[in-house]
Design a protein around this motif. Structure first.
Motif, PDB file in Angstrom:
ATOM      1  N   UNK A 184       0.835  -1.204   0.000  1.00  0.00           N
ATOM      2  CA  UNK A 184       0.000   0.000   0.000  1.00  0.00           C
ATOM      3  C   UNK A 184       0.866   1.248   0.000  1.00  0.00           C
ATOM      4  N   UNK A 185       1.883   1.273   0.852  1.00  0.00           N
ATOM      5  CA  UNK A 185       2.732   2.460   0.926  1.00  0.00           C
ATOM      6  C   UNK A 185       3.654   2.574  -0.283  1.00  0.00           C
ATOM      7  N   UNK A 186       4.041   1.461  -0.868  1.00  0.00           N
ATOM      8  CA  UNK A 186       4.797   1.534  -2.123  1.00  0.00           C
ATOM      9  C   UNK A 186       3.923   2.111  -3.244  1.00  0.00           C
ATOM     10  N   UNK A 187       2.650   1.745  -3.234  1.00  0.00           N
ATOM     11  CA  UNK A 187       1.722   2.303  -4.221  1.00  0.00           C
ATOM     12  C   UNK A 187       1.498   3.792  -3.987  1.00  0.00           C
ATOM     13  N   UNK A 188       1.444   4.208  -2.733  1.00  0.00           N
ATOM     14  CA  UNK A 188       1.296   5.634  -2.432  1.00  0.00           C
ATOM     15  C   UNK A 188       2.514   6.425  -2.881  1.00  0.00           C
ATOM     16  N   UNK A 189       3.695   5.842  -2.790  1.00  0.00           N
ATOM     17  CA  UNK A 189       4.896   6.516  -3.270  1.00  0.00           C
ATOM     18  C   UNK A 189       4.826   6.725  -4.782  1.00  0.00           C
ATOM     19  N   UNK A 190       4.227   5.776  -5.480  1.00  0.00           N
ATOM     20  CA  UNK A 190       4.043   5.943  -6.924  1.00  0.00           C
ATOM     21  C   UNK A 190       2.977   6.988  -7.236  1.00  0.00           C
ATOM     22  N   UNK A 191       1.927   7.002  -6.443  1.00  0.00           N
ATOM     23  CA  UNK A 191       0.829   7.935  -6.701  1.00  0.00           C
ATOM     24  C   UNK A 191       1.223   9.388  -6.446  1.00  0.00           C
ATOM     25  N   UNK A 192       2.106   9.625  -5.512  1.00  0.00           N
ATOM     26  CA  UNK A 192       2.482  11.007  -5.218  1.00  0.00           C
ATOM     27  C   UNK A 192       3.222  11.654  -6.379  1.00  0.00           C
ATOM     28  N   UNK A 193       3.854  10.848  -7.220  1.00  0.00           N
ATOM     29  CA  UNK A 193       4.493  11.399  -8.413  1.00  0.00           C
ATOM     30  C   UNK A 193       3.452  11.901  -9.409  1.00  0.00           C
ATOM     31  N   UNK A 194       2.308  11.250  -9.417  1.00  0.00           N
ATOM     32  CA  UNK A 194       1.250  11.627 -10.354  1.00  0.00           C
ATOM     33  C   UNK A 194       0.601  12.956  -9.978  1.00  0.00           C
ATOM     34  N   UNK A 195       0.615  13.315  -8.702  1.00  0.00           N
ATOM     35  CA  UNK A 195      -0.052  14.530  -8.227  1.00  0.00           C
ATOM     36  C   UNK A 195       0.956  15.618  -7.842  1.00  0.00           C
ATOM     37  N   UNK A 196       2.111  15.584  -8.456  1.00  0.00           N
ATOM     38  CA  UNK A 196       3.099  16.631  -8.184  1.00  0.00           C
ATOM     39  C   UNK A 196       2.586  17.978  -8.700  1.00  0.00           C
ATOM     40  N   UNK A 197       2.791  19.024  -7.893  1.00  0.00           N
ATOM     41  CA  UNK A 197       2.311  20.370  -8.228  1.00  0.00           C
ATOM     42  C   UNK A 197       3.512  21.244  -8.568  1.00  0.00           C
ATOM     43  N   UNK A 198       3.459  21.863  -9.716  1.00  0.00           N
ATOM     44  CA  UNK A 198       4.513  22.792 -10.125  1.00  0.00           C
ATOM     45  C   UNK A 198       4.187  24.197  -9.611  1.00  0.00           C
TER      46      UNK A 198
END
Length: 446
Positions: A184-198
């Motif tokens: 679950x936490x490995x998946x969350x680490x992947x998901x946070x890349x998708x929601x990166x804010x510039x």
């Protein structure tokens, strides 16, 4: 008492039913007990048989391809025709096959082993199943003593694990789902890349960073007044940043964006989210009911209907468990992490980094040791990677915020152990060297 009447046969019972119904019968029929065929005397035999016979199934053009008519009987005792010497010879043959079979994980018992064995044809199904179990290739008990006692097998020792498994204590508790936690936490680490804010404030024409700070400060008050989850607050601020990074917003609608983002986050996180009228009341009825619903649709569409966004608070809980932190230390890390929500410079940072640096700074402010291998394993960051970010966090909690000090006031209460009054570090770099001296053993970043 007289002798109880004996139970009538099936044919007599069927005949009695036919007599009582009277269908097709005009003459009273008596059944002769001496008639072996149980056919009524003097009455023409009906076309239907006296006993129930199942009709034979129509023959299939392709033949009977089912085993519906096959009856398998498993005798309770040893079958007839199988002598004791035959069974002993069969068992001996089974042991020989199990010893000579080669243990390979990708192979299975073939039918040829059964066909070439000396099992009698009348062997029960249970004995065949026992034969298959005895010759299974996945049972380590089938390995010979020479294989188990070989020097190669004894020399293969598991590698030394420096980090501690924090899910082992709840491994047998289904409510914790400990076996899924690492994934679950490995998946969350992947998901946070998708929601990166510039960085987006330069493209906003009517609002600036200070306005965003005031808005987030107000959202913290809303979360505290409604007693919402901390995850709801983090998620609401993240939705605001995602929306502002893609849409230009006028300053008069900035509060509407914040209130609607909190409503969306509450619907996702809370069991009983606040009502729309509650948010309109908090906005002093500056917006209508339709305006808020329209903004909700616009925000939801802008984030592509995906608000399952990892937030720093979830990573922080995981690290607090890895650090075996007390509630006071965990609350101090929460205070540091929540302080980043108001500062615009932290919108580009990963939630996992915010959580790891906050926990590290809290441990050092409490003088509770260094960044041990367990924390490094579950955070995925080394001290060298976090050090620049920790320095910024240490400066943040030392900077006075003026009127936007809701977070600091909130964590200065006795309920939160007055953690906001904890002194910050004097020098982060020197303290990091001291921490590495206290905990010199590190592992590679996973």
């Amino acid at each position: 008492m007289g002798r109880p009447p004996t139970r009538a046969s099936g044919v007599k019972a069927l005949q009695a039913i036919k007599e009582s119904s009277g269908v097709g019968r005009t003459k009273k029929v008596s059944v002769n007990s001496e008639n072996p065929s149980c056919q009524p005397v003097g009455v023409k035999r009906s076309s239907s048989p006296g006993s129930i016979v199942l009709p034979s199934a129509k023959r299939n053009a392709l033949g009977d391809v089912t085993n519906a008519g096959v009856r398998v009987s498993v005798p309770a005792s040893k079958p007839a025709g199988v002598r004791k010497s035959d069974r002993q010879q069969s068992l001996k043959k089974t042991k020989e096959i199990s010893k000579t079979v080669k243990l390979e994980p990708d192979l299975d018992v073939s039918l040829e082993a059964l066909q070439t064995s000396t099992l009698p044809k009348d062997t029960p199904v249970t004995q065949v199943q026992n034969f298959l179990k005895a010759t299974t290739l996945h049972d380590l008990s089938l390995q010979s003593e020479e294989t188990l006692s070989s020097p190669e097998a004894s020399s293969q020792e598991p590698p030394t694990q420096l980090w501690r498994d924090i899910d082992q204590a709840e491994a047998k508790d289904p409510l914790f789902s400990a076996q899924y936690a690492p994934y679950i936490y490995a998946y969350m680490r992947q998901r946070e890349e998708h929601f990166a804010v510039a960085p987006y404030m330069e493209r906003q024409g009517d609002i600036h960073a200070q306005m965003r700070t005031i808005l987030v400060d107000w959202l913290i008050e809303v979360q505290e007044n409604f007693e919402l989850f901390h995850e709801t607050l983090y998620l609401a601020v993240k939705i605001v940043d995602l929306y502002l990074s893609k849409k230009d917003v006028k300053r008069e609608y900035l509060q509407l964006v914040g209130a609607t983002s909190m409503l969306l986050a509450a619907k996702f996180e809370e069991l009983t989210p606040p009502l729309v009228d509650d948010f309109l009341y908090l906005c002093d009825d500056a917006y209508t009911h339709d305006e808020l619903l329209k903004m909700e649709q616009d925000i939801f569409k802008t984030v592509h209907y995906d608000i399952n966004i990892p937030v720093a608070y979830r990573f922080l809980r995981r690290l607090a468990k890895a650090a075996e932190a007390t509630m006071e230390t965990h609350t101090l890390a929460r205070y540091i992490s929540e302080s980043t929500l108001q500062d615009y410079q932290f919108v580009v940072e990963k939630p996992s980094m915010v959580a790891a640096a906050s926990m590290y700074l809290a441990l050092r402010m409490k003088s509770l040791g260094g960044w041990n291998p367990t924390l490094q394993h579950y955070s995925g960051y080394t001290v060298e990677q976090m050090l620049p970010f920790v320095t910024r966090l240490n400066t943040l909690i030392q900077t006075p915020l003026g009127n936007t000090c809701t977070v600091r006031s909130k964590y200065s209460h006795d309920v939160f152990f007055n953690v906001a009054t904890t002194p910050a570090l004097q020098d982060v770099t020197m303290d990091a060297e001291k921490a590495l001296a206290e905990c010199p053993t590190v592992v590679e970043s996973s």
